[in-house]
Motif scaffolding. Structure first.
Motif, PDB file in Angstrom:
ATOM      1  N   LYS A 133      -1.619 -58.452 -40.398  1.00 34.97           N
ATOM      2  CA  LYS A 133      -1.559 -58.486 -38.942  1.00 34.97           C
ATOM      3  C   LYS A 133      -2.079 -57.159 -38.404  1.00 34.97           C
ATOM      4  O   LYS A 133      -1.729 -56.093 -38.903  1.00 34.97           O
ATOM      5  N   LEU A 134      -2.930 -57.249 -37.398  1.00 37.55           N
ATOM      6  CA  LEU A 134      -3.516 -56.065 -36.774  1.00 37.55           C
ATOM      7  C   LEU A 134      -3.055 -55.993 -35.333  1.00 37.55           C
ATOM      8  O   LEU A 134      -3.000 -57.004 -34.642  1.00 37.55           O
ATOM      9  N   ASN A 135      -2.738 -54.796 -34.870  1.00 33.56           N
ATOM     10  CA  ASN A 135      -2.316 -54.594 -33.490  1.00 33.56           C
ATOM     11  C   ASN A 135      -3.217 -53.542 -32.854  1.00 33.56           C
ATOM     12  O   ASN A 135      -3.233 -52.397 -33.298  1.00 33.56           O
ATOM     13  N   LYS A 136      -3.966 -53.945 -31.848  1.00 31.59           N
ATOM     14  CA  LYS A 136      -4.856 -53.055 -31.096  1.00 31.59           C
ATOM     15  C   LYS A 136      -5.901 -52.388 -31.993  1.00 31.59           C
ATOM     16  O   LYS A 136      -6.230 -51.223 -31.830  1.00 31.59           O
ATOM     17  N   ILE A 137      -6.417 -53.124 -32.965  1.00 30.24           N
ATOM     18  CA  ILE A 137      -7.479 -52.625 -33.833  1.00 30.24           C
ATOM     19  C   ILE A 137      -8.744 -53.408 -33.497  1.00 30.24           C
ATOM     20  O   ILE A 137      -8.729 -54.638 -33.458  1.00 30.24           O
ATOM     21  N   ASP A 138      -9.825 -52.685 -33.232  1.00 30.37           N
ATOM     22  CA  ASP A 138     -11.080 -53.316 -32.855  1.00 30.37           C
ATOM     23  C   ASP A 138     -11.651 -54.112 -34.027  1.00 30.37           C
ATOM     24  O   ASP A 138     -11.648 -53.657 -35.163  1.00 30.37           O
ATOM     25  N   LEU A 139     -12.123 -55.309 -33.719  1.00 32.63           N
ATOM     26  CA  LEU A 139     -12.746 -56.159 -34.723  1.00 32.63           C
ATOM     27  C   LEU A 139     -14.245 -56.139 -34.534  1.00 32.63           C
ATOM     28  O   LEU A 139     -14.715 -56.014 -33.420  1.00 32.63           O
TER      29      LEU A 139
END
Length: 71
Positions: free
Chosen positions: A53-59
């Motif tokens: 799970k990623l939180n506020k990470i640019d893809l």
């Protein structure tokens, strides 16, 4: 016995990523509020199922999972 070892590996990986994942104090700024979570869901003798799970990470983002120093 291998099933227990696999589950232990998943737990260790989860804890390691929690501690060494994404630090809000990284140089260069911009990491405020960003986080990465890796959770072990299940394991068999030869496979492990993980949830990332990623939180506020640019893809797009690149994540490398290593075991014993090998990718």
């Amino acid at each position: 016995m291998k099933n227990i070892n696999s589950k232990l590996l998943v737990i260790i990986l989860t804890v390691a990523v929690s501690f060494f994942g994404c630090s809000p104090n990284e140089p260069g700024g911009g990491a405020e509020g960003k986080s990465l979570y890796l959770q072990g869901e299940d394991a068999s003798c030869t496979e492990a199922w993980l949830t990332l799970k990623l939180n506020k990470i640019d893809l797009p983002a690149e994540v490398t999972l290593k075991r014993d120093g090998e990718t």
